[in-house]
Design an enzyme around this catalytic site. Sequence first.
Site, PDB file in Angstrom:
ATOM      1  N   GLU A   7       0.814  -1.218   0.000  1.00 27.37           N
ATOM      2  CA  GLU A   7       0.000   0.000   0.000  1.00 27.37           C
ATOM      3  C   GLU A   7       0.843   1.262   0.000  1.00 27.37           C
ATOM      4  OE1 GLU A   7      -3.317   0.260   2.696  1.00 27.37           O
ATOM      5  OE2 GLU A   7      -3.450  -1.921   2.826  1.00 27.37           O
ATOM      6  N   ASP A  80      -2.033  -4.497   3.587  1.00 32.43           N
ATOM      7  CA  ASP A  80      -2.120  -4.610   5.044  1.00 32.43           C
ATOM      8  C   ASP A  80      -2.937  -5.829   5.500  1.00 32.43           C
ATOM      9  OD1 ASP A  80      -0.567  -2.397   5.324  1.00 32.43           O
ATOM     10  OD2 ASP A  80      -2.182  -1.017   5.815  1.00 32.43           O
ATOM     11  N   ASP A  82      -5.538  -6.679   7.216  1.00 34.92           N
ATOM     12  CA  ASP A  82      -6.876  -6.507   7.769  1.00 34.92           C
ATOM     13  C   ASP A  82      -7.884  -6.547   6.624  1.00 34.92           C
ATOM     14  OD1 ASP A  82      -6.456  -4.084   6.492  1.00 34.92           O
ATOM     15  OD2 ASP A  82      -6.450  -2.877   8.309  1.00 34.92           O
ATOM     16  N   GLU A  84      -9.536  -4.169   5.125  1.00 31.88           N
ATOM     17  CA  GLU A  84      -9.279  -3.160   4.096  1.00 31.88           C
ATOM     18  C   GLU A  84      -8.122  -3.592   3.206  1.00 31.88           C
ATOM     19  OE1 GLU A  84     -10.872  -0.029   3.451  1.00 31.88           O
ATOM     20  OE2 GLU A  84     -12.396  -1.001   4.661  1.00 31.88           O
ATOM     21  N   TYR A 303       1.770  -4.182  13.333  1.00 29.46           N
ATOM     22  CA  TYR A 303       0.630  -3.494  12.717  1.00 29.46           C
ATOM     23  C   TYR A 303      -0.286  -2.885  13.776  1.00 29.46           C
ATOM     24  CZ  TYR A 303      -3.042  -2.593   9.287  1.00 29.46           C
ATOM     25  OH  TYR A 303      -3.965  -1.985   8.477  1.00 29.46           O
ATOM     26  N   ARG A 305      -3.466  -1.571  13.614  1.00 27.93           N
ATOM     27  CA  ARG A 305      -4.937  -1.653  13.579  1.00 27.93           C
ATOM     28  C   ARG A 305      -5.348  -3.080  13.939  1.00 27.93           C
ATOM     29  NH1 ARG A 305      -3.749   1.749   9.169  1.00 27.93           N
ATOM     30  NH2 ARG A 305      -4.525   3.866   9.496  1.00 27.93           N
ATOM     31  N   HIS A 350      -4.842 -11.139  14.292  1.00 26.08           N
ATOM     32  CA  HIS A 350      -3.403 -10.947  14.347  1.00 26.08           C
ATOM     33  C   HIS A 350      -3.001 -10.344  15.681  1.00 26.08           C
ATOM     34  CE1 HIS A 350      -4.749  -7.053  12.728  1.00 26.08           C
ATOM     35  NE2 HIS A 350      -5.248  -7.725  11.735  1.00 26.08           N
TER      36      HIS A 350
END
Length: 885
Positions: A7, A80, A82, A84, A303, A305, A350
Site C-alpha cells: 500500500e 495490510d 486486515d 481493508e 501493525y 490496527r 493478528h
Amino acid sequence: MNVVVVESPSKAKTINKYLGPGYKVLASFGHVRDLPAKDGSVRPDEDFEMSWEVDGASAKRMKDIADAVKSSDGLFLATDPDREGEAISWHVLDLLKKKKVIGDKPVKRVVFNAITKKAVLDAMADPRDIDISLVDAYLARRALDYLVGFNLSPVLWRKLPGARSAGRVQSVALRLVCDREAEIERFVTEEYWNISALLKTPRGDEFEARLVSADGKRLQPKAIGNGEDANRLKALLDGASYVVESVEAKPVKRNPGPPFTTSTLQQAASSKLGFSASRTMQVAQKLYEGVDVGGETVGLITYMRTDGVQMAPEAIEAARLAIGSQFGPRYLPEKPRFYSTKAKNAQEAHEAIRPTDFNRTPDQVRRFLDGDMLKLYDLVWKRGIASQMASAEIERTTAEIAADNAGKKAGLRATGSVIRFDGFIAAYTDMKEDGEQADDGDEGGRLPEINARENLAKQKINATQHFTEPPPRYSEATLIKKMEELGIGRPSTYAATISTLVDRDYVEIDKRKLMPQAKGRLVTAFLESFFTRYVEYDFTASLEEKLDQISAGELNWKDVLREFWKDFFSQIEDTKELRVTNVLDALNEELAPLVFPKREDGGDPRTCQVCGTGKLSLKLGKYGAFVGCSNYPECNFTRQLSSDSNGDAEAAVSNEPQSLGKDPHTDEEITLRSGRFGPYVQRGDGKDAKRASLPKGWTPATIDHEKAIALLSLPRDIGKHPETGKMISTGIGRYGPFVLHDGTYANLESVEDVFSIGLNRAVSALADKQSKGAGGGRTAAAALKELGEHPDGGAMTVRDGRFGPYVNWGKVNATLPKGKDPQSVTVEEALALIAERAAKGGVSKGKATRGRSSTAATKSTAAKAEKPKAAAKAKSKTAAKAKKG
C-alpha cells in the site's frame, strides 16, 4: 522477476531491500478504486450490484503495476493484514484481470504483521489465496455505509437544513456524546458529608480513619446527606474514646495488562501523552512502516490496527529474554502470560501492538526518532514488556477501630497499602482517564504500626461537605473505550469517526472533552425521533456481529444486505410524508433543556420575552436551526441556538437594539444587537450600516462603547512596511485575528493584539510567517504533494496555506484535518475532503465532486452550480469575502 504490491511507497522501498533484485515492489497508495459519489453506485434492485470507479492518480499507478506484471513471473499481493488490506488486494487483482495481464501467472496473497526482514521473508515463504470471506465482509460494510449515508443524509438536508450528514457508525457515536450531555443536564446535585478522625498511636504516629458505621448500621457511600446529621456524628466522635478492634495485613498480587490494541493505545496516548486519536495513529503508522536505524530501515512496531491482545510465541520468548537481562530474574514469571480480549465482537486475527524487537529499547532508538515517535514507541515498548513481567506484590493493611461515647458507638476504618515488590510496575504503570488516581496498589498511603486492642488518642474530627457531580463528558479516549465496549465500529474507524464529528461541527473538543454542538444535538434528536432503530447501540453492534460472521464465512453478505435494506428503505420512504412542523414539534420536546433554558424569574421558558404572547419554537432556516417567536412577522425576536446558550442573556440582547453611544466621527448611533448568527455591533441604520460580529471570547455583557468603536474601526492601519512602503493592517477574519501586508497574512495570538500590536511586532510576525514558507497571502501556494487527476478533470494537489495544509482541485480548497500529515494524504481522502467542501458550497467550477460520505451533497452542489444565478451569487460572495480578508 516477481511483482509485489504493497500500500505505502515507504514500505515498498524497505521491502524491496529485503527481497532483493528478483522482486519489484510497487505501491498502490491505498485503495485503487471506490464507489462513485452518485446515485446507483450500489443498486439494491439488482441484488446489490456495485459500480467501482478508478480515479486519475490510481489509474496511472495501476498502469505501472499492470506494465510490471505483464513481464513478470508472478504476483504477490502484500497489502495490510486486515479487511481493508484484503479488499485492496482484491481490487488490484480484479483490475489486472480486466486488463488481461495476469494470464496463467501465479497470484498469491502474503501478510506480515511487522516490517522486518524476518517477518517479510517468512510471509513470502508462506503465501495463501485471497480470503474471499474477508472481501465479502468489506463489500457488505462498504455497501451498508453507502446506503445509510447516501439515503439518510438527503433526508436530513430536506427536513433539517444545516445538517451535514449521517452515517452508520458516525451517528451512533454522536448519540453517545449527546446522550452524555443530556445526562449532565438532567443531573440533580445532592449534598453529602464525609467524616474522618485524625488519631494517634501510643508511639506518637498519626493516621486518618474514616467513619464507616454508626448507631449499629453500616454507612453506605454518601449516606450522610445533611449538615445536621454530620454535626450529630461529629459530636459523637469528638467525645468518644478509641480502641483498635483488629488489624489485618493482606498480601495481594496485581497482574499486568495485555499489550496494546488500537483502542487501548489511543486511550493510553491520550491519558499519558495528550495525543488525539488521529495523531496517535499517524505516529504509529510511521513507527510501523519503518525508520532508518543506523543505516537500516526497519519497522519498530507491529501493525497498529488490531483488537487482538496476544503476542506471537517468538515475541513472548524475546520479551522474556529481555526481561531477564534488563530487569533481573525476579521480574520474570515462571511461565509466559497469555491473554484473551474482553472487547465485544473482537477479532483476534493478528497480534497486539508490540515492538518488533524487545532488545531495541527506547534509549537505543532515541536519536533516530522525533519527539512524538519516541514518546509513542516508549509507551508501546514498556506496555509490551510489562505484559510478560512478574506480578506486583502489595500488602494491604486494614485497621478496624471502635469509637464509644457513653454507650453510643461508631466504627472507623483506616486503610493503607505498601508495594513489597514492584514487578511489572517497574516498566509500566496504568493511568486512568479524567485525572483519576491510578490503581497502582498504593492507595491510602502507608499506615504506621497499629496493634489490635490498643487505645488511640483523638487529635481532630473532620466533617467535610461535598456535592455529587454529573458524569464527565467523554474524551476521545473514553469515547473510544465506550464504543469498543458496545461493539460499535472497528479499530481502524475510531479516529476517523471522531474526526468526522469534529469536521461536521457536530462536536467540539474543548480541553480534551467532547462537547456536542447545537447542530449535532439537532441531528441526534431528529434521528432518535424518526430513525430510532438505526441509532440504537444494540442494533449497530448486531450489524458488526453479522459482518464478523461474514468474515468467518458463516453468513452470506447479500443476505445481510437484503435484511437490512427492506426495513431501512421502508423507513426512508415514510419520511417523505413527514411535515417540517412534525419535525419541529418532536425537536422542541426532545431538546427542551437546550432550546428553552429555565428563566431566572421562573416564567415559562417558551413564552416570548419581547411580545409576551408568542410561543418560542425552533425554526429552520437556510443556514440551520434557530429559535423564533410564533408571532412573526409582528414580533421579530430570534435567538441563535447554541450548546452554551443562556436564554435570558441572549433574549436581553435580542429584545431591542441596545444603545452604546454615538460614533464621535459620524455622530451615528452605535447599538448592540443579536441576530440569527449571534450578537454583533452596528453603526447607523439601513442596508449601508456598518456591522461587526463579536469575536470569539467576547460576550454581550462585556461590550461597551470603547470596544464597539474598536470593532467597527477594523481593519486598523498600523503603518507602512519599512522595506516595501506598503501599509500593514490588522483585522479579524473567519479564522481569527491577523496582520496583513501586501496580500500576506500572519495569524495573531489574541483578539486584543489586533488593537494593540505595533509596527515592529507586526513586521516580525510577517517575517516569521514568510520564513516558515507560508507563501504570499492569497497567491497560490507551492504543491507539497501531487495526487493526480480528479475524475472530472483537473489536477489534485496538497498545498500549504496560511491556515495550514489543504487539498486543492481547481477553485476548491479543502482544509486537512488537524494533525494530518500532508504527505500521508491518499487520493481517497482527498476526494472525500473535496466532496465535503463542495457540500459546504465550495465548488466554483460547476463540476460535481465525489467522496465517501458526501455523495448526495456533491450531486446537489453540482446541480446548483449549473444555475447561472446561483453561480453569479457565489462568485459575488467569494469576491466580497476576499475583499474583507
